[in-house]
Design an enzyme around this catalytic site. Sequence first.
Site, mmCIF file in Angstrom:
data_model
loop_
_atom_site.group_PDB
_atom_site.id
_atom_site.type_symbol
_atom_site.label_atom_id
_atom_site.label_comp_id
_atom_site.label_asym_id
_atom_site.label_seq_id
_atom_site.Cartn_x
_atom_site.Cartn_y
_atom_site.Cartn_z
ATOM 1 C CB SER A 79 -0.960 -0.034 1.186
ATOM 2 O OG SER A 79 -1.976 0.932 1.060
ATOM 3 C CG ASP A 323 -4.307 -1.840 0.882
ATOM 4 O OD1 ASP A 323 -3.287 -2.493 1.167
ATOM 5 O OD2 ASP A 323 -4.489 -0.667 1.251
#
Length: 451
Positions: A79, A323
């Site tokens: 991320s 993510d």
Amino acid sequence: MNTPNLPVTAADFLHHIQDLNASVQALQANTYSDLIDADGHQYIDLVMEGGGTLGLALLGYLHVLESAGLRFIGIGGTSAGAISAIALAAANTPARTRVDTLIAALANMPMAEFVDGRKDGDTDAMEALQAWLDGDASTFRKVWKTTQVLDNLSEIHALNRGVVFQRWMDSLLRGMNQGQPMTVKGLRERMNALPPLRVRDSVDPEDFRSLPKDAPLWEDIKGVRHYLVRKQRDQLCVVTADISTETKVHLPQMAELYWPQPDEVNVADFARASMSIPGFFATFQLPSLPADDATRALWQQHTTWPDRCYSGNFLPKTHHFVDGGVLSNFPIDAFHNTSRVPLRPTLGVKLQWDEHNIEIKGLPSVIGGAFNTARHAMDNEFIKHNPDYKRLVGYIDTGKISWLDFGMARDTKLALFRLGAESAIDFLKNFDWEDYKRVRRTLVEAFADRA
């Protein structure tokens, strides 16, 4: 009180921590690795945790590591950590300073523009986000603003497309690559362009007795141990989650499962896949490769499914990535080898202290708690079984600063940078490389006994 969201220059950040310069310079005398170059720089691997907009604190941390004389070979993250990892890897070759050239670019990311709704000009998502983050907003306002984004959730299954971010990431990488897309092949060559390195005389050859005799790590020439660079491999590791196959994906290591020409993939795609917060950003999508024997063999090589899962047309029509933090927000195992003491450590940096005392008060906290438990469990389990890694991980206490503050003010950016710098100084002051190797030596013997 925070000042308006004005651009922040690299000079602004460095001025904000100039009182720390003496402490940083003192760190240069310490030993952090057994792999060094002719200028005395010490080489490590680095892994960075995800944490939304809190990733700005990573810049302060990285600045101190680099100023202390550390250089990076393997770089990984999830991320926000993946964004920093890719940008750091692309900025220059390993021997060069890279961090300060990134500070202004990453600190001035147009984060508010990343909240890009379902189409250009759609401001409903940002208004809904601001309503929920505003502690003084009424329940009516929150509900009203939420109803205005129901069309987003229906059409793109999220509040935002993620298109603006992907364009920005591509532009950033092109700026580091003479205007051309940064491909996997190009980044691999850049990351593997190591200078001549030597191994410290203090290294005990017995620590590497398990290696094949025809694959030594160094060559002794006139009493100097020259590090041998063998077959090139990917020194970048970005983690994302393929929810259409329930697979934890390391990129570019597993790119051949998804792209017909994996070496030509634009690395900006990896960042987009890794930062796709479920519900906030639309999934990153790729059509599946033909489910032929060649593709089947690749999936069997990279995964450990039951045999029946590889039969027939075994792949979905489209892969959806979210993510990587839903599975591994801190991939500290990216460069781990349990069979020997390393020549260089894998240092990790986390953006928050993990919480273990959480009051569950309603549905939002149930959902948030479940999400956090899932994203931390795998990484915590690895550290549990490899306790030496506790000595390698630094923490940045970002406190109550929101990881979804897409309208972050200038003063908050400066504060995050300083938090990162102070945390890095504290970590390096207390890091004992020789003691860490003693711990690793004991664990290597334990793993060998189990085998």
